[in-house]
Design a protein around this motif. Structure first.
Motif, mmCIF file in Angstrom:
data_model
loop_
_atom_site.group_PDB
_atom_site.id
_atom_site.type_symbol
_atom_site.label_atom_id
_atom_site.label_comp_id
_atom_site.label_asym_id
_atom_site.label_seq_id
_atom_site.Cartn_x
_atom_site.Cartn_y
_atom_site.Cartn_z
ATOM 1 N N GLU A 1 0.809 -1.266 0.060
ATOM 2 C CA GLU A 1 0.052 -0.074 0.022
ATOM 3 C C GLU A 1 1.018 1.218 -0.129
ATOM 4 O O GLU A 1 0.410 2.247 -0.621
ATOM 5 C CB GLU A 1 -1.000 0.124 1.235
ATOM 6 N N TRP B 1 0.977 3.797 -2.954
ATOM 7 C CA TRP B 1 0.461 5.425 -2.647
ATOM 8 C C TRP B 1 1.667 6.172 -3.193
ATOM 9 O O TRP B 1 1.317 7.305 -3.817
ATOM 10 C CB TRP B 1 0.368 5.395 -1.148
ATOM 11 N N LYS C 1 0.655 8.774 -6.116
ATOM 12 C CA LYS C 1 0.418 10.145 -5.516
ATOM 13 C C LYS C 1 1.675 11.115 -5.497
ATOM 14 O O LYS C 1 1.276 12.458 -5.692
ATOM 15 C CB LYS C 1 -0.268 10.159 -4.242
ATOM 16 N N PRO D 1 -4.236 9.769 2.059
ATOM 17 C CA PRO D 1 -5.185 8.874 2.748
ATOM 18 C C PRO D 1 -4.788 8.899 4.250
ATOM 19 O O PRO D 1 -3.838 8.889 4.883
ATOM 20 C CB PRO D 1 -4.398 7.330 2.358
#
Length: 85
Positions: free
Chosen positions: A32, A36, A40, A54
């Motif tokens: 994750e 990410w 991003k 997040p």
């Protein structure tokens, strides 16, 4: 028989932003974190537009300008290293 390495319960990402601000973001897996970062932060590293981050807390939203991120520290967190209340 060799012992299996411990698996972290979660990953704490310390996002260091311009102006000496530090924001903590939690992820369940290292995959994750990588996803990410790849979607991003890395492709938008020169952008000055706001990008949502997040957040685990309900009703909490964080927007960061990727260009203003100066460092990212990823820390594995093990259940044995967290104080239980």
């Amino acid at each position: 028989m060799p012992r299996e390495p411990r698996k972290p319960n979660e990953y704490l990402v310390h996002l260091m932003v311009e102006g000496n601000h530090v924001v903590d973001i939690r992820f369940n897996t290292i995959e994750e974190v990588k996803s990410w970062y790849a979607s991003k932060i890395k492709p938008k590293s020169d952008d000055d537009d706001l990008v949502s981050m997040p957040m685990k807390q309900e009703h909490e939203i964080l927007f960061v300008r990727p260009k203003r991120v100066s460092a990212i520290h990823v820390e594995p967190v093990f259940s044995s290293s967290v104080e239980m209340f």
